[in-house]
Design a protein around this motif. Structure first.
Motif, PDB file in Angstrom:
ATOM      1  N   LYS A  47      -2.145  -0.148   8.785  1.00 42.64           N
ATOM      2  CA  LYS A  47      -2.946   0.929   8.198  1.00 42.64           C
ATOM      3  C   LYS A  47      -2.136   1.710   7.170  1.00 42.64           C
ATOM      4  O   LYS A  47      -2.630   2.047   6.100  1.00 42.64           O
ATOM      5  CB  LYS A  47      -3.464   1.868   9.286  1.00 42.64           C
ATOM      6  N   ARG A  49       0.427   0.648   5.404  1.00 44.78           N
ATOM      7  CA  ARG A  49       0.600  -0.193   4.210  1.00 44.78           C
ATOM      8  C   ARG A  49      -0.655  -0.222   3.360  1.00 44.78           C
ATOM      9  O   ARG A  49      -0.587  -0.187   2.127  1.00 44.78           O
ATOM     10  CB  ARG A  49       0.993  -1.614   4.615  1.00 44.78           C
ATOM     11  N   GLU A  50      -1.813  -0.299   4.013  1.00 49.18           N
ATOM     12  CA  GLU A  50      -3.070  -0.320   3.273  1.00 49.18           C
ATOM     13  C   GLU A  50      -3.263   0.974   2.493  1.00 49.18           C
ATOM     14  O   GLU A  50      -3.693   0.958   1.332  1.00 49.18           O
ATOM     15  CB  GLU A  50      -4.251  -0.532   4.227  1.00 49.18           C
ATOM     16  N   VAL A  51      -2.936   2.104   3.109  1.00 47.97           N
ATOM     17  CA  VAL A  51      -3.055   3.393   2.430  1.00 47.97           C
ATOM     18  C   VAL A  51      -2.097   3.443   1.239  1.00 47.97           C
ATOM     19  O   VAL A  51      -2.476   3.881   0.147  1.00 47.97           O
ATOM     20  CB  VAL A  51      -2.781   4.555   3.416  1.00 47.97           C
ATOM     21  N   GLN A  52      -0.861   2.982   1.435  1.00 45.84           N
ATOM     22  CA  GLN A  52       0.113   2.968   0.341  1.00 45.84           C
ATOM     23  C   GLN A  52      -0.356   2.088  -0.806  1.00 45.84           C
ATOM     24  O   GLN A  52      -0.235   2.457  -1.977  1.00 45.84           O
ATOM     25  CB  GLN A  52       1.477   2.483   0.837  1.00 45.84           C
ATOM     26  N   GLU A  53      -0.899   0.911  -0.484  1.00 54.93           N
ATOM     27  CA  GLU A  53      -1.389  -0.004  -1.525  1.00 54.93           C
ATOM     28  C   GLU A  53      -2.539   0.630  -2.301  1.00 54.93           C
ATOM     29  O   GLU A  53      -2.608   0.528  -3.527  1.00 54.93           O
ATOM     30  CB  GLU A  53      -1.831  -1.321  -0.907  1.00 54.93           C
ATOM     31  N   ARG A  54      -3.458   1.289  -1.584  1.00 51.02           N
ATOM     32  CA  ARG A  54      -4.570   1.959  -2.252  1.00 51.02           C
ATOM     33  C   ARG A  54      -4.065   3.045  -3.189  1.00 51.02           C
ATOM     34  O   ARG A  54      -4.545   3.172  -4.321  1.00 51.02           O
ATOM     35  CB  ARG A  54      -5.529   2.566  -1.224  1.00 51.02           C
ATOM     36  N   GLU A  55      -3.091   3.822  -2.722  1.00 47.12           N
ATOM     37  CA  GLU A  55      -2.536   4.889  -3.556  1.00 47.12           C
ATOM     38  C   GLU A  55      -1.832   4.317  -4.783  1.00 47.12           C
ATOM     39  O   GLU A  55      -1.950   4.861  -5.886  1.00 47.12           O
ATOM     40  CB  GLU A  55      -1.569   5.748  -2.738  1.00 47.12           C
ATOM     41  N   GLN A  56      -1.109   3.212  -4.595  1.00 48.97           N
ATOM     42  CA  GLN A  56      -0.426   2.579  -5.724  1.00 48.97           C
ATOM     43  C   GLN A  56      -1.426   2.055  -6.749  1.00 48.97           C
ATOM     44  O   GLN A  56      -1.238   2.217  -7.956  1.00 48.97           O
ATOM     45  CB  GLN A  56       0.480   1.450  -5.239  1.00 48.97           C
ATOM     46  N   LYS A  57      -2.488   1.414  -6.273  1.00 50.33           N
ATOM     47  CA  LYS A  57      -3.516   0.906  -7.185  1.00 50.33           C
ATOM     48  C   LYS A  57      -4.185   2.055  -7.939  1.00 50.33           C
ATOM     49  O   LYS A  57      -4.450   1.965  -9.130  1.00 50.33           O
ATOM     50  CB  LYS A  57      -4.567   0.108  -6.415  1.00 50.33           C
ATOM     51  N   LYS A  58      -4.447   3.137  -7.204  1.00 53.90           N
ATOM     52  CA  LYS A  58      -5.081   4.302  -7.810  1.00 53.90           C
ATOM     53  C   LYS A  58      -4.176   4.899  -8.891  1.00 53.90           C
ATOM     54  O   LYS A  58      -4.633   5.204  -9.991  1.00 53.90           O
ATOM     55  CB  LYS A  58      -5.343   5.348  -6.715  1.00 53.90           C
ATOM     56  N   ARG A  61      -4.089   2.557 -11.945  1.00 54.07           N
ATOM     57  CA  ARG A  61      -5.297   2.691 -12.762  1.00 54.07           C
ATOM     58  C   ARG A  61      -5.266   3.984 -13.566  1.00 54.07           C
ATOM     59  O   ARG A  61      -5.599   4.018 -14.742  1.00 54.07           O
ATOM     60  CB  ARG A  61      -6.544   2.664 -11.886  1.00 54.07           C
TER      61      ARG A  61
END
Length: 68
Positions: A47, A49-58, A61
């Motif tokens: 969970k 890692r998923e939050v970190q990946e989402r933040e990185q993608k955000k 962008r």
């Protein structure tokens, strides 16, 4: 319809293979608790890692939009 047959199968397995059917025996309790803890930590790590990946993608962008 399938439930009575399923119950009979479970009863048969408990009679024929009692050691395999006991989820937590006294000697395996520590092992079971360790496995449960390991699973809980793995879920939390995933969970996080998923939050970190989402933040990185955000952030990526947002950065790419600002560079235009």
């Amino acid at each position: 319809m399938g439930q009575p047959f399923y119950c009979k199968q479970v009863l048969y397995l408990r009679i024929e293979y009692p050691s395999d059917c006991s989820v937590v025996s006294a000697s395996d309790k520590g092992k079971y608790e360790r496995l449960q803890g390991d699973y809980g930590r793995a879920v939390e790590d995933t969970k996080r890692r998923e939050v970190q990946e989402r933040e990185q993608k955000k952030a990526k962008r947002k950065f790419s939009r600002g560079a235009r």
